[in-house]
Design an enzyme around this catalytic site. Structure first.
Site, PDB file in Angstrom:
ATOM      1  N   GLU A  45       0.883  -1.424   0.709  1.00 23.57           N
ATOM      2  CA  GLU A  45       0.444  -0.014  -0.075  1.00 23.57           C
ATOM      3  C   GLU A  45       0.760   1.358   0.049  1.00 23.57           C
ATOM      4  O   GLU A  45       1.194   2.260   0.919  1.00 23.57           O
ATOM      5  CB  GLU A  45      -1.131  -0.665   1.145  1.00 23.57           C
ATOM      6  CG  GLU A  45      -1.651   1.058   1.008  1.00 23.57           C
ATOM      7  CD  GLU A  45      -2.553   1.260   2.358  1.00 23.57           C
ATOM      8  OE1 GLU A  45      -3.290   0.483   2.958  1.00 23.57           O
ATOM      9  OE2 GLU A  45      -2.969   2.154   2.894  1.00 23.57           O
ATOM     10  N   ASP A  52       2.070   2.415   3.938  1.00 21.00           N
ATOM     11  CA  ASP A  52       1.937   3.462   3.751  1.00 21.00           C
ATOM     12  C   ASP A  52       2.860   4.683   3.534  1.00 21.00           C
ATOM     13  O   ASP A  52       2.089   5.712   4.081  1.00 21.00           O
ATOM     14  CB  ASP A  52       0.767   3.453   4.748  1.00 21.00           C
ATOM     15  CG  ASP A  52      -0.343   4.792   4.129  1.00 21.00           C
ATOM     16  OD1 ASP A  52      -0.850   4.213   2.665  1.00 21.00           O
ATOM     17  OD2 ASP A  52      -1.253   5.280   4.610  1.00 21.00           O
TER      18      ASP A  52
END
Ligand code: CA
Length: 327
Positions: free
Chosen positions: A7, A287
């Site tokens: 991600e 992230d």
């Protein structure tokens, strides 16, 4: 130990300039604490690789959330998705051993989105798609989106269901009447993104999506967006009213979803998720560049699990699910 993270975000400044005029006026998408230097978000080259090396990350699976294609008019989203995916594939081609990618899809035009997913996978070599939140207020179980789900199943690629802000009515009903800065965080990264995304996944289960598409696989960040904590509860409370489903509610989650940490590197949610789902259903993510930490690698290296489970979570599951060459 090789680590593949799923991600990891980027944006193209030229695309952002185009989409800016279509996005409605609303508070900043991210709270200030999560705003990375733009240069890092826009870097798909050497600078990013240096940061990956510093964090001990071997491969980033790249995706774009900031263009917010689900919120754009269909006529704009379709060509923008093609351009973004072409440009992403070109960046990956320069560093194919360090980058892979998830396609951006023009979900406001589901037929075009299905076609673009097929093109992105078959022609560009992308590994699936990332979809951030609802499109026109609708979850992906809306019959309009069946072409997208059918294409993902047919191509045998996962869809990463990423958080996004809930509809304004939900924000007004649940997250207002506080200091504006608190409301903004509460309605996004501080809580609501995760509740909204967990609801989205559960809504898809309850609508029967996973009976219709038994080969479909979703990926959820943030250790499953609260679902593992409540999984037994959902199963117990929903079972009496879900006789239309072929399996217990929990089975869909355990059989057709994967989860990643999305930068949440604390032990209790990891241990819970590992116990509920097993290592076979966990992949890794940081992230980046919203989260940047050397702790990502150390967390996994020190996690109280077997070497075999560590390997699955670090890279083996991702290699299988995304059909990446084993390293
Ligand atoms: Ca993210």
């Amino acid at each position: 130990m090789n680590i593949i993270t799923l991600e990891e975000h980027f944006q193209f400044p030229e695309i952002q300039r185009v989409v800016a005029k279509y996005l409605p006026d609303q508070p900043a998408f991210h709270q200030a604490a999560y705003d990375p230097p733009l240069a890092q978000l826009e870097d798909l080259g050497e600078g990013r690789i240096q940061r990956m090396d510093a964090m001990g990350i071997d491969v980033q699976v790249l995706s774009n959330t900031s263009a917010r294609l689900p919120a754009l008019p269909a006529a704009e989203a379709v060509p923008l998705a093609r351009e973004m995916n072409d440009r992403l594939a070109a960046a990956i081609a320069v560093h194919p051993d360090r980058f892979a990618g998830f396609a951006a899809l023009p979900t406001p035009d589901p037929e075009a989105a299905a076609d673009e997913l097929e093109r992105a996978v078959r022609t560009l070599g992308l590994k699936g798609a990332l979809i951030a939140g609802r499109t026109n207020g609708r979850f992906l179980d809306d019959p309009a989106f069946r072409p997208i789900l059918a294409a993902a199943e047919a191509l045998n690629v996962p869809l990463y269901l990423h958080p996004a802000v809930p509809p304004q009515a939900v924000v007004d009903a649940c997250y207002a009447d506080l200091d504006p800065a608190i409301s903004l965080s509460f309605a996004t990264a501080g809580w609501s993104w995760h509740l909204e995304t967990g609801i989205h996944a559960l809504h898809m289960i309850l609508a029967g999506v996973f009976d219709r598409y038994p080969g479909l696989q979703l990926i959820l960040g943030h250790w499953g967006e609260m679902i593992p904590f409540y999984l037994a509860r959902f199963d117990e409370a929903l079972r009496p009213v879900t006789k239309h489903l072929q399996r217990p509610v929990a089975d869909y989650f355990l059989q057709q979803m994967y989860v990643t940490p999305s930068g949440m590197f604390t032990l209790p949610p990891f241990i819970l998720t590992h116990q509920i789902m097993g290592a076979e259903r966990i992949m890794y993510s940081v992230d980046y560049p919203y989260i940047q930490t050397e702790h990502a690698r150390a967390f996994l290296e020190q996690a109280p699990i077997s070497p075999a489970d560590r390997t699955k979570i670090a890279h083996q599951n991702a290699e299988l699910v995304l059909k990446l060459a084993p390293r």
